[in-house]
Structure formats: C-alpha cells, structure tokens
Design a protein around this motif. Structure first.
Motif, PDB file in Angstrom:
ATOM      1  N   GLU A  80      20.390 -50.726 -54.495  1.00 36.01           N
ATOM      2  CA  GLU A  80      20.369 -51.193 -55.887  1.00 36.01           C
ATOM      3  C   GLU A  80      21.136 -52.500 -56.068  1.00 36.01           C
ATOM      4  O   GLU A  80      21.213 -53.030 -57.177  1.00 36.01           O
ATOM      5  N   ILE A  99      22.340 -41.360 -57.062  1.00 34.99           N
ATOM      6  CA  ILE A  99      22.113 -42.561 -56.248  1.00 34.99           C
ATOM      7  C   ILE A  99      22.772 -42.332 -54.892  1.00 34.99           C
ATOM      8  O   ILE A  99      23.895 -42.774 -54.638  1.00 34.99           O
ATOM      9  N   PRO A 149      27.197 -48.065 -61.132  1.00 33.57           N
ATOM     10  CA  PRO A 149      25.896 -47.393 -61.274  1.00 33.57           C
ATOM     11  C   PRO A 149      26.018 -45.875 -61.329  1.00 33.57           C
ATOM     12  O   PRO A 149      25.384 -45.155 -60.573  1.00 33.57           O
ATOM     13  N   GLN A 184      24.454 -52.941 -55.481  1.00 34.57           N
ATOM     14  CA  GLN A 184      25.816 -52.710 -55.946  1.00 34.57           C
ATOM     15  C   GLN A 184      26.713 -52.286 -54.779  1.00 34.57           C
ATOM     16  O   GLN A 184      26.241 -51.738 -53.784  1.00 34.57           O
TER      17      GLN A 184
END
Length: 408
Positions: A340, A213, A79, A342
């Motif tokens: 998210e 992120i 990501p 991940q």
C-alpha cells in the motif's frame, strides 16, 4: 536570556507539578513552589499571574496535552482500521494520563475551588484538545466512509469524557470489578462507540469488515533478517510478533515463567486480558525459524546472565515497555514499504499471524480461544484468509494451464 527564561519557567512548572501532586492544589502555596523552584515568588506572578494560572500551565504542558496535535496527525496517517485507530488513540491518552495520576486526582478533587477565570481557561484548553481529537476522528471516519449520527466534535467530547472517567476510577479506587483490565475496557469502549456513533449499515461494515492489511512473506522475512542483524533481543522480539501473534502490550507483560517448551511444543502463557496459552510457531510464512527448543526466543534467553523475571529487557537491563517495543519495530522497518506504499506498523505483524493461522486450517472458534478476540473481530481475518487461498488457487491453476499448453 531566552534560555534562562525558559529554564526558569520550566523549573517553576516542575516544582508546581510535584507539589500539586503530593499535597494538592489547595494546600500548595506559591511561596512553597518558589522555594522548591529556587526562584523569587514574584517571578511566579510575573510568569503565571497567580497560582491557578500556574495550575493551568502545569495541566496544558502535561503529557496529556503536549504534542497531542502532531501525535494525532501521525496516527491518522497510519493504515489501521477505524476500530484499531480509535483503540490506538484511547491507549495513547490513557498512557499520558498514567504519567500524572496524582495530578489528575488533585485536579478532579479540587476543581470546584478554582476561580471562574481559571476554570474558563482550563475549559478552553480542553476545548482545543477536543478540537484536535475531532479532526482526527473526522479523518479516520472519512477514510473508512462511515456515516455518523453526531458531528465529530460531539463524538470527541463523548470519547474523551469516557476516557477521563476511566482514569478517575482507576486512579481513585482499588479492587473494583468493573472490567478485567484496560484492554477489555478499551475493546468494549470502542465497540460501543462505533455502534452508537454510526448507522446500522456503517456499523456492520466497520465491525465485521475491519480492515486487515497483512504483510507479504518477502517483507516479513526481510524484517526478521534485519532483526537478526540487530541482535538477539530484537530478533526474539520480532520472532514472537510473527510466530505467536502477540501485541506489543502483551509482550511487555511476559515473564520467563510464562514460557512452556519441550521438543513437542512451545507455548506462551498470556496473563493480560483473557488468560490463555498461545503457540509459538516454528514456521513463519513458509520458512522455518528453528525448533521448539532452539529458536530466536530460546537463544535470547540462553544469552541472559541477569536475574530479572521479565522475558524481555531494554538496553538498560530493565523490563521493556510497550513504547520501547514500538520504537524497535519502527527502527527495524524504517525505509520499508508495504504494497500500500506505507511503512509497516506493528499491528500488521499480529494481523499477518492471524491470517496465516486461518490459512493453515484454524477455525474461528479455535482462533477465539488463542487470541481472546470475539468472533465479530475475527470475521475480517477469515475473509482475508479465504481471499489469499483463492489467489493461491488461481495462481496454481494458471501454472497448471501453462504446463498443459507446453505438453500439447
């Protein structure tokens, strides 16, 4: 029988790679390769046809091409922003080329001597590798909803050509002043690539809205707890990632002399990229991790009995590499998931630190000085910090409303 064939073939390739690198392709004979590989010369012809067929095998099975497809698929699933994704790919390819610098010099210098069929075969290998890269770029661009002026295969060709050009210059010249270091080259390359590859609307979105992120506090503290259980070195490594916001590459280049600390401050002198000093924070996401003179890093250094100048060592007692730091991170974050869904990637530690510093009151100009990042790259972090501050304010107001309702 199969294992013996594979073993023989690999011995021939290893011998050829060594000779090609040390004395050049033209000067190397199949007889010399056979002697070094301890096989009959006829065996080489049976496996590879001729010397240039052997060269093709050496190149196609080098780190530059090996497992490229699978590696890119893994990278594409991470990501990261398009800027970071492109930089990760470029860094990975240059590291692969660095493993065979003599071979690169030899191939570039003698390519004109190869027979037509071998140049065509080499071209097909490059085309296949380019196809993998094109698929990778298409995936990343689609994820970021970027519209490009050129198709993905053309973009891949341009990007790979610039990377090979960089490698040739680095491997064949010394003391040039074309760029400060690799990181500066990659930053400029990716920025130029994005600017030329995307339309003006997409460019503004891709550079000024680089996806940030950052990790939530509970996940950060859990990673640090795992690192603490893993040992002093791993604890110090993860601590520096979150307390100083350094990249794995910057950490791998740190030396003991780069540490400056007393009761009032703890700093690290960064020599890679933009020379600068970076503070090592006591507080990480609301929790204190020691003091300026006693923290995971100072405890790790205090435990050392060796004379190495490197700040971090691997399990063999040698200076740690960027790849080894990456593996430590992957081990410590295995099974953990971000909001998210991940597994956390190591770049998110630096992103988390940057957002936290801005939330504490640092402005973009100050962050530019301690990160070496330009203001355009820092803009998304400023937006993310404002977003988090707004969320915190909204939560405080909600708590306040709850208290008022109770009193009434």
């Amino acid at each position: 029988m199969s294992n013996q064939v594979i073993s023989t073939r690999q011995r021939i390739i290893n011998a050829a790679r060594s000779l090609f690198a040390t004395q050049g392709v033209t000067e190397t004979t199949t007889k010399q390769v056979a002697e070094l590989a301890e096989v009959n010369e006829v065996t080489i012809f049976r496996h590879f046809g001729n010397k240039h067929g052997l060269l093709l095998a050496v190149i196609s099975e080098s780190p530059v091409f090996q497992e490229l497809d699978e590696s890119l698929k893994i990278q594409a699933s991470q990501p990261a922003s398009v800027h970071q994704a492109l930089k990760n790919y470029c860094e990975d390819r240059l590291q692969a080329l660095e493993k065979v610098p003599d071979l690169v010099r030899s191939v570039v210098g003698e390519a004109g001597n190869y027979p037509l069929e071998n140049r065509q075969a080499l071209g097909r290998s490059l085309t296949q590798a380019n196809h993998y890269v094109a698929e990778y770029l298409a995936t990343v661009m689609e994820r970021e909803q970027l519209h490009t002026h050129l198709p993905a295969d053309k973009l891949a060709s341009l990007l790979n050509s610039m990377l090979v050009g960089y490698a040739v210059i680095e491997f064949t010249s010394e003391f040039h002043q074309l760029w400060v270091d690799r990181d500066e080259f990659l930053e400029n390359l990716v920025a130029l690539f994005l600017k030329g590859a995307t339309n003006s609307t997409s460019l503004g979105e891709s550079i000024s809205t680089e996806k940030v992120i950052d990790l939530p506090a509970n996940l950060v503290h859990l990673i640090l707890q795992r690192a603490k259980k893993s040992g002093l070195r791993d604890y110090a490594l993860i601590y520096i990632l979150f307390a100083a916001g350094l990249s794995a590459s910057e950490i791998a280049n740190l030396e003991r002399s780069h540490q400056i600390n007393n009761v009032n401050q703890h700093l690290l002198q960064i020599t890679q990229g933009t020379p600068r000093q970076v503070p090592v924070n006591q507080w990480i996401m609301g929790k204190r991790y020691g003091s300026y003179t006693r923290n995971p890093l100072t405890q790790w250094l205090k435990s050392r009995k060796d004379e190495h100048t490197a700040l971090f060592l691997n399990n063999e007692g040698m200076p740690i590499s960027e790849e080894e730091i990456q593996r430590i991170w992957q081990k410590l974050t295995e099974g953990l998931l971000t909001p998210e869904g991940q597994q956390p990637v190591i770049e998110q530690a630096q992103q988390t630190w940057c957002v936290e510093m801005l939330m504490k009151g640092m402005n973009l100009e100050q962050m530019n000085l301690i990160t070496g990042w330009n203001l355009s790259k820092l803009q998304p972090y400023a937006r993310r910090s404002k977003e988090k501050l707004a969320l915190e304010q909204a939560i405080r107001l909600d708590h306040k409303s709850k208290q008022v309702n109770r009193e009434s």
